[in-house]
Scaffold this motif. Structure first.
Motif, short mmCIF file in Angstrom:
data_model
loop_
_atom_site.label_atom_id
_atom_site.label_comp_id
_atom_site.label_asym_id
_atom_site.label_seq_id
_atom_site.Cartn_x
_atom_site.Cartn_y
_atom_site.Cartn_z
N LYS A 29 -7.01 -6.84 -48.01
CA LYS A 29 -7.10 -6.53 -49.44
C LYS A 29 -8.48 -6.84 -49.99
N LYS A 30 -9.08 -7.92 -49.53
CA LYS A 30 -10.41 -8.29 -49.99
C LYS A 30 -11.44 -7.27 -49.50
N VAL A 31 -11.34 -6.86 -48.24
CA VAL A 31 -12.27 -5.87 -47.70
C VAL A 31 -12.13 -4.55 -48.44
N ILE A 32 -10.89 -4.12 -48.66
CA ILE A 32 -10.65 -2.86 -49.37
C ILE A 32 -11.24 -2.91 -50.77
N ARG A 33 -10.98 -3.99 -51.48
CA ARG A 33 -11.51 -4.13 -52.85
C ARG A 33 -13.04 -4.11 -52.84
N ASP A 34 -13.65 -4.84 -51.91
CA ASP A 34 -15.11 -4.88 -51.83
C ASP A 34 -15.70 -3.52 -51.48
N MET A 35 -15.07 -2.83 -50.51
CA MET A 35 -15.58 -1.51 -50.10
C MET A 35 -15.53 -0.52 -51.26
N ILE A 36 -14.42 -0.50 -51.95
CA ILE A 36 -14.27 0.43 -53.07
C ILE A 36 -15.30 0.13 -54.15
N MET A 37 -15.48 -1.15 -54.47
CA MET A 37 -16.45 -1.52 -55.51
C MET A 37 -17.88 -1.17 -55.10
N VAL A 38 -18.24 -1.47 -53.85
CA VAL A 38 -19.61 -1.24 -53.39
C VAL A 38 -19.91 0.24 -53.30
N VAL A 39 -19.01 1.01 -52.70
CA VAL A 39 -19.27 2.44 -52.48
C VAL A 39 -19.26 3.21 -53.79
N LEU A 40 -18.30 2.95 -54.65
CA LEU A 40 -18.23 3.70 -55.91
C LEU A 40 -19.39 3.36 -56.85
N ALA A 41 -19.97 2.18 -56.72
CA ALA A 41 -21.07 1.78 -57.59
C ALA A 41 -22.41 2.40 -57.18
N ARG A 42 -22.48 2.96 -55.99
CA ARG A 42 -23.75 3.52 -55.51
C ARG A 42 -24.05 4.86 -56.17
N PRO A 43 -25.33 5.12 -56.45
CA PRO A 43 -25.70 6.42 -57.03
C PRO A 43 -25.41 7.56 -56.06
N PRO A 44 -25.15 8.76 -56.59
CA PRO A 44 -24.78 9.89 -55.73
C PRO A 44 -25.84 10.28 -54.70
N ARG A 45 -27.09 10.11 -55.00
CA ARG A 45 -28.16 10.53 -54.09
C ARG A 45 -28.62 9.41 -53.15
N SER A 46 -27.92 8.31 -53.10
CA SER A 46 -28.35 7.21 -52.24
C SER A 46 -27.89 7.42 -50.80
N CYS A 47 -28.41 6.62 -49.91
CA CYS A 47 -28.11 6.70 -48.48
C CYS A 47 -26.63 6.39 -48.22
N ASN A 48 -26.06 6.99 -47.20
CA ASN A 48 -24.66 6.80 -46.87
C ASN A 48 -24.42 5.60 -45.95
N PHE A 49 -25.45 4.83 -45.69
CA PHE A 49 -25.34 3.65 -44.84
C PHE A 49 -25.68 2.42 -45.66
N LEU A 50 -24.95 1.33 -45.42
CA LEU A 50 -25.30 0.07 -46.06
C LEU A 50 -24.85 -1.09 -45.20
N GLN A 51 -25.48 -2.23 -45.40
CA GLN A 51 -25.15 -3.44 -44.68
C GLN A 51 -24.23 -4.28 -45.55
N TRP A 52 -23.13 -4.74 -44.99
CA TRP A 52 -22.18 -5.58 -45.72
C TRP A 52 -21.68 -6.64 -44.77
N ARG A 53 -21.91 -7.90 -45.12
CA ARG A 53 -21.60 -9.03 -44.24
C ARG A 53 -22.24 -8.77 -42.88
N LEU A 55 -21.31 -6.25 -40.93
CA LEU A 55 -20.93 -4.89 -40.57
C LEU A 55 -21.89 -3.86 -41.16
N LYS A 56 -21.92 -2.71 -40.53
CA LYS A 56 -22.57 -1.53 -41.10
C LYS A 56 -21.46 -0.71 -41.74
N ILE A 57 -21.68 -0.28 -42.94
CA ILE A 57 -20.71 0.55 -43.66
C ILE A 57 -21.28 1.96 -43.73
N ILE A 58 -20.49 2.90 -43.26
CA ILE A 58 -20.85 4.32 -43.30
C ILE A 58 -19.83 5.01 -44.18
#
Length: 154
Positions: A29-53, A55-58
Motif C-alpha cells: 500500500k505504501k509503494v502504491i501510494r508513493d508511485m501514484i503520487m510521484v508519477v502523477l506529479a511529474r510534468p507531461p514532457r518529463s523523462c519516463n525514468f526516475l530513481q526511487w529508493r 529501484l528504477k521506476i519506469i
C-alpha cells in the motif's frame, strides 16, 4: 528483474497490480501510494525514468492509464519500456484498442495476458502470436466449460 507492475488512471485509482517479490500488504500500500503520487506529479514532457529508493521506476502513459514498473538497479530502462509497450500491444490485440473500462470489467483477462507474457518479473514469451494463441485456447476452453455446465445432467 521487474519487482512490480502497476496500472492506474489519471485520478490515481489503481486498476491492476502485479508483484513479483514477496512483500507485506502494508508495504504494498505504501509503494502504491508513493508511485501514484510521484508519477502523477511529474510534468507531461518529463523523462519516463526516475530513481526511487533503491529501484528504477519506469512508467508510460497510454490514453488515461499509466503503466508503471519497478526495476532493480542493474536492469535496462529501455528494455523495460519495451516490455510495457509489448504488454499494451497484447492488450490492444485482445480487446481491440484497449481502454480503462476493458481493464476494469475484464481484469481477469488482463491478468491472464500478463501471466502469459511475464513470469517472475522476466519476459516469458516475446511472440504476440503465441500469447494470442494461448488466449484463444483459454477462451475456447471457458466457452466449452460454460456450455457443458448449462446442459442438463440427465
Amino acid at each position: 528483474m521487474m519487482r512490480f507492475l502497476l496500472l492506474f488512471n489519471r485520478q490515481g485509482k489503481l486498476r491492476l497490480q502485479k508483484w513479483f517479490i514477496p512483500i507485506t500488504d502494508r508495504e504494498k500500500k505504501k509503494v502504491i501510494r508513493d508511485m501514484i503520487m510521484v508519477v502523477l506529479a511529474r510534468p507531461p514532457r518529463s523523462c519516463n525514468f526516475l530513481q526511487w529508493r533503491d529501484l528504477k521506476i519506469i512508467y508510460k502513459r497510454y490514453a488515461s492509464l499509466y503503466f508503471c514498473a519497478g526495476l532493480e538497479a542493474q536492469d535496462n530502462e529501455l528494455l523495460s519500456l519495451e516490455v510495457l509497450h509489448r504488454y499494451v500491444e497484447l492488450l490492444d490485440k485482445y480487446f481491440g484498442n484497449v481502454c480503462e473500462l476493458d481493464i476494469i470489467f475484464n481484469f481477469e483477462k488482463a491478468y491472464f495476458i500478463l501471466d502469459e507474457f511475464l513470469m517472475g518479473g522476466e519476459v516469458q514469451e516475446t511472440s504476440r502470436v503465441a500469447v494470442g494463441a494461448s488466449m484463444e485456447e483459454a477462451d475456447m476452453l471457458q466457452e466449452t466449460l460454460e456450455e457443458y455446465l448449462t446442459k442438463p445432467a440427465y
